[in-house]
Design a protein around this motif. Structure first.
Motif, short mmCIF file in Angstrom:
data_model
loop_
_atom_site.label_atom_id
_atom_site.label_comp_id
_atom_site.label_asym_id
_atom_site.label_seq_id
_atom_site.Cartn_x
_atom_site.Cartn_y
_atom_site.Cartn_z
N SER A 41 29.48 33.97 120.97
CA SER A 41 30.61 35.44 120.54
C SER A 41 30.07 35.27 119.01
N ASP A 59 34.23 42.52 123.41
CA ASP A 59 33.84 43.37 125.19
C ASP A 59 34.28 44.42 125.60
N GLU A 91 35.18 44.45 115.80
CA GLU A 91 34.47 44.57 117.02
C GLU A 91 34.04 42.94 117.28
N SER A 92 34.13 42.32 119.30
CA SER A 92 33.61 41.87 118.94
C SER A 92 32.55 41.27 121.05
N GLU A 93 31.74 40.97 120.42
CA GLU A 93 30.89 40.39 122.26
C GLU A 93 30.61 39.43 122.57
N ASN A 94 31.05 38.79 124.02
CA ASN A 94 30.54 37.70 124.94
C ASN A 94 29.17 38.00 125.55
N ASN A 95 28.31 37.21 125.61
CA ASN A 95 27.12 37.36 126.16
C ASN A 95 27.42 36.21 127.16
N LEU A 322 27.34 44.97 115.05
CA LEU A 322 28.24 45.94 116.44
C LEU A 322 28.42 47.45 115.89
#
Length: 323
Positions: A41, A59, A91-95, A322
């Motif tokens: 994350s 996401d 803001e957060s992103e998961n791969n 991000l």
């Protein structure tokens, strides 16, 4: 006042179940896990004086309700420690797949806490940051310290923090993730843990299990380590399934993975299954055997990911932001 951080999700080996203090999210007993990489994350936070209110996006979707409350608990704690009152943009992103039992809340809150600490110039160690991340997700404490980590139960931040363990075979571990999409609610299961008639039984034996796990890790005993993790998976499931809601997370594919792993092991392959609250399953093996294990699980028609043991949460350069 802006920073970006990345953290890896965790696989519980001896898993905690139930929360003693819902505000501090301190558990009833210790827990041990490993982090899975390169799944991660990544979270960017910025304290913005001109912003009227916090905004949280994961996401691409804005977070509200209970999810926003949990994030705000961590943000407010850091604001208080840093002596600031600015609103936050996050803001957060998961791969990797989320909400299927692969520890995304752990990596998300670990990255959030690490980014907040960096943005506010608080000088804290990983174990100290783990106490901040724990307020969002108990498992996030272990995602902060990374590798094989041990979270001690306690009633305060001095006692309930995560420490990384030195494990000889860490570089040889490979984890095949069997992705079985089935949405799960971990928080609800923790909330009713005490209502299961199996809960006191779990508390009675988990301390011996923890001692055995620490001993196995300290001796570099791969087989014993993951044998314990496999048995702990079954113990956790017995507790969740006997709560008031009768949570049954496993799907037919989960059971097929269990049987396949046991068949491989009977053929001499060092391989063990493990699972947290969710249908997806971890399959723990070695670098030598990972291709065979991954191929065998894929032949079941199940999507797979291959991971190694990941390190601690880390601050990223500005070009990784991000926003």
């Amino acid at each position: 006042m802006k920073a970006t951080a990345t953290a890896h999700p965790i696989q519980g080996l001896v898993k905690y179940h139930g929360i003693r203090d819902p505000d501090l999210r301190t558990p009833y007993h210790d827990s041990i896990s490993l982090c899975t990489a390169p799944s991660n994350s990544t979270t960017t936070v910025a304290f913005e004086p001109d912003r009227n209110e916090d905004t949280y996006v994961i996401d691409g979707d804005r977070v509200d309700g209970r999810g926003a409350e949990r994030i705000r608990t961590v943000v407010d704690h850091v604001r208080e420690r840093a002596g600031i009152d600015h609103a936050v943009r996050m803001e957060s992103e998961n791969n990797f797949p989320t909400n299927v039992g692969f520890g995304s809340s752990a990596s998300g809150f670990a990255a959030l806490a690490t980014a907040l600490v960096e943005a506010t110039d608080l000088e804290l160690t990983h174990p100290e940051i783990s106490t901040i991340a724990r307020r969002g997700s108990t498992s996030a404490a272990r995602a902060v310290t990374g590798g094989f980590s041990d979270l001690r139960a306690g009633s305060n931040d001095a006692d309930c923090r995560s420490e990384r363990l030195d494990v000889d075979f860490e570089d040889d571990v490979r984890i095949v993730g069997a992705v079985i999409p089935a949405y799960k609610e971990t928080e609800a299961a923790h909330a009713e843990a005490e209502d299961s008639h199996m809960f006191q039984g779990r508390l009675a034996h988990v301390h011996e299990q923890l001692a055995d796990m620490r001993d196995a890790l300290g001796r570099g005993d791969f087989e014993r380590t993951f044998e314990i993790a496999e048995h702990d998976t079954l113990s956790l499931a017995a507790t969740t399934m006997t709560g008031p809601s009768g949570w049954v997370y496993w799907q037919p594919e989960s059971l097929a993975v269990f049987e396949t792993v046991r068949n491989l092991r009977s053929d001499g392959v060092p391989v063990y299954f493990s699972g947290d609250t969710g249908a997806s399953i971890y399959i723990n093996t070695t670098a030598e055997h990972v291709d065979q294990v991954e191929s065998t699980i894929s032949d079941l028609g199940i999507e797979t990911r291959v991971w190694r043991v990941g390190g601690p949460a880390r601050v990223r350069n500005a070009d990784a932001a991000l926003f």
